[in-house]
Write an enzyme that holds these catalytic residues in place. Structure first.
Site, PDB file in Angstrom:
ATOM      1  N   LYS A 265       0.836  -1.195   0.000  1.00 34.26           N
ATOM      2  CA  LYS A 265       0.000   0.000   0.000  1.00 34.26           C
ATOM      3  C   LYS A 265       0.874   1.249   0.000  1.00 34.26           C
ATOM      4  CE  LYS A 265      -3.864  -1.845   2.788  1.00 34.26           C
ATOM      5  NZ  LYS A 265      -4.943  -1.692   1.800  1.00 34.26           N
ATOM      6  N   ASP A 276      -7.207  -2.817  10.886  1.00 35.12           N
ATOM      7  CA  ASP A 276      -7.659  -3.938  10.061  1.00 35.12           C
ATOM      8  C   ASP A 276      -8.015  -5.181  10.883  1.00 35.12           C
ATOM      9  OD1 ASP A 276      -8.390  -4.499   7.476  1.00 35.12           O
ATOM     10  OD2 ASP A 276      -6.464  -5.367   6.916  1.00 35.12           O
ATOM     11  N   ASP A 335      -2.728  -7.800  -1.279  1.00 32.29           N
ATOM     12  CA  ASP A 335      -3.464  -6.869  -0.427  1.00 32.29           C
ATOM     13  C   ASP A 335      -4.922  -7.306  -0.253  1.00 32.29           C
ATOM     14  OD1 ASP A 335      -3.839  -4.701   1.183  1.00 32.29           O
ATOM     15  OD2 ASP A 335      -3.957  -3.219  -0.436  1.00 32.29           O
ATOM     16  N   ARG A 339      -9.831 -11.784   2.882  1.00 29.22           N
ATOM     17  CA  ARG A 339     -10.681 -12.882   2.424  1.00 29.22           C
ATOM     18  C   ARG A 339      -9.963 -14.222   2.545  1.00 29.22           C
ATOM     19  NH1 ARG A 339     -11.345 -10.022  -3.301  1.00 29.22           N
ATOM     20  NH2 ARG A 339     -10.986  -8.253  -1.910  1.00 29.22           N
TER      21      ARG A 339
END
Ligand code: BES
Ligand code: MN
Ligand code: ZN
Length: 485
Positions: A265, A276, A335, A339
């Site tokens: 990022k 996060d 990134d 998931r």
């Protein structure tokens, strides 16, 4: 933070602060009317002169008021009386508490409630506990002074206690999110969970890297590989009903820092990525409250904890991972790690045979693009269960909005080399392609995914809450558990 109640009349209350509520229209609610009488009509005249509006969350401070034994009176707007709901009560009360926490204060009395339902009292007490706590954990010169002695006047003891428990759950989540990422990593999060479990009687199981290995959690472990901090899976169990009663599962994304991995990022995107793990923190905050409230349900909470970093052994673009449920995943962006973590945690969850699953995750920037910073996205494979989650959220005043799950979105995650890939084709609809990916791991169980990338972390302060972790979602999860599975 102790919350107590009092039945004393306003004239007798000695305190450093007194909080009163006014609606958008006259007449004044009971406690405000009583103060008005004691102070020779102060409130009525200020209201008629429009110095006090009664608008939702508007705070007006009166210093050295006549007729009462308190140095400061804070008058907070409650909006129109006929539209007073839990969300408004929470925010108004939090705004008043935030305002009074600007300096150290002893006893502060909240006299908002006027024939309020137990649910409204609960929400307002929760707000008073949350609003006065800030994010200055490591500041020598504090900007917030949490109210040490909160007293609620004229309310039911049990409702006040429930509100305080809820507020402590929200604050726990906020504190975990606000901790810097080098202090809050998978092991330290697991240690915090152990403390909560010991204090509340929750059963806890923590899987270390070796266990995750033997459980074939290949997707979660791939993300963890770039970090020197080993991953953890925390499993919390609360049994409030008979063992054969349906089980509610709460699953949280706990990426304690998301650098993006090799798909790194830029600074601007990375600087808030300690947030996060908000999904996992929300699950822990809710589990603490559910246990303390002794709700008559069975709930399991699972927190998937990893750090997404870069090293010589980081997982790579083009890698093919084997998830715990056997599906193979082509990695095209490191990134899109949340998931991958949730894929394995959801599979562990499914193995527990829950009747219903909710997962919370700061999963996509795309969800923030779609719904803005204040609204969470809901995605589901079961409309009825999604309706139940939405209804609980609406009741609590936590804004959530459903996004569609058309099969076409699922086509986007088909891979040429593996069963699925971890990104869609292009950026559009990214919140939904991420949810479609998660759906591959819930084995058809009724499941709702809540993307909290927007509301879980405030980049700026709200009138009722300091910036940083917001604790968004805790109240909805507890409400959901309270309604039964
Ligand atoms: N943790 C981020 C999502 C996020 C963004 C949370 C902003 C909070 C605020 C997630 O892991 C991520 O990086 N998602 C990518 C997915 C993309 C690579 C498909 C994103 O949203 O850009
Ligand atoms: Mn990411
Ligand atoms: Zn992430």
């Amino acid at each position: 933070m102790p919350v107590t109640t009092t039945k004393s009349s306003l004239a007798d209350i000695e305190a450093e602060g007194l909080v009163l509520g006014v609606y958008a229209e006259l007449p004044l609610p009971g406690p405000a009317a009583e103060f008005d009488r004691l102070s020779g009509g102060t409130l009525t005249s200020l209201f008629e002169a429009k110095e006090i509006s009664g608008k939702k969350g508007d705070v007006t401070t009166l210093l050295a008021p006549q007729g009462v034994k308190t140095r400061t009176v804070v008058v907070v707007g409650l909006g129109p009386q006929n539209s007073l709901d839990r969300g408004t009560a929470y925010r108004a009360s939090a705004a008043a508490a935030k305002s009074l926490s600007s300096k150290e204060r002893g006893k502060v009395v909240f006299a908002l409630a006027d024939q309020w339902s137990a649910e409204l009292v609960e929400a307002a007490v929760c707000g008073s506990v949350v609003g006065c706590v800030g994010q200055d954990i490591y500041r020598a010169k504090k900007s917030r002074f949490p109210l040490a002695n909160i007293v609620w006047a004229g309310v039911d003891d049990a409702a006040a206690e429930r509100g305080a428990i809820l507020g402590e759950g929200v604050n726990l989540t906020r504190r975990l999110v606000n901790e810097p990422p080098s202090d809050m990593y998978p092991e330290s999060f697991a240690a915090a969970a152990r403390k909560v479990a010991a204090a509340t009687g929750l059963a806890i199981e923590v899987w270390d890297a070796a266990r995750l290995e033997s459980e074939r959690c290949g997707a979660l472990l791939a993300v963890a590989r770039g970090s020197v901090k080993p991953p953890r899976l925390v499993i919390l169990r609360y049994q409030g009903a008979a063992a054969d009663k349906p089980l509610l599962a709460l699953v949280g994304k706990g990426v304690t820092f998301d650098s993006g991995g090799l798909s790194i990022k830029p600074t601007d995107g990375m600087k808030t990525m300690k947030c996060d793990m908000a999904g996992a923190a929300t699950v822990l905050g809710a589990m603490q409250a559910i246990a303390q409230l002794k709700l008559p349900v069975n709930v399991i909470g699972l927190c998937g904890l990893v750090e997404n970093m870069i090293s010589g052994d980081s997982y790579k673009l083009g890698d093919v991972l084997r998830a715990r449920n056997g599906k193979t995943i082509e990695v095209l962006n490191t990134d899109a790690e949340g998931r991958l973590v949730l894929a394995d945690v959801l599979d562990v969850c499914v193995q527990e045979n829950p009747a219903r699953i909710v997962d919370l995750a700061t999963l996509t920037g795309a969800c923030v693009v779609a719904l803005g910073n204040d609204v969470a996205g809901l995605m589901t494979n079961d409309e009825a269960w999604c309706g139940a989650v939405k209804s609980a959220a609406d009741t609590c005043g936590e804004p959530m909005w459903q996004l569609p799950m058309f099969p076409e979105f699922g086509e986007q995650i088909r891979s040429e080399v593996a069963d699925i890939k971890n990104v869609g084709d292009g950026r559009w609809g990214g919140a939904i392609t991420a949810a479609k990916f998660l759906e591959e791991f819930v084995a058809g169980k009724p499941w709702v995914h809540i993307d909290i990338a927007g509301p879980s972390f405030l980049e700026g302060a709200k009138p009722w809450l300091d910036a940083g972790g917001s604790g968004f979602g805790v109240r909805t999860l507890v409400e959901l558990a309270a309604r039964g599975v």
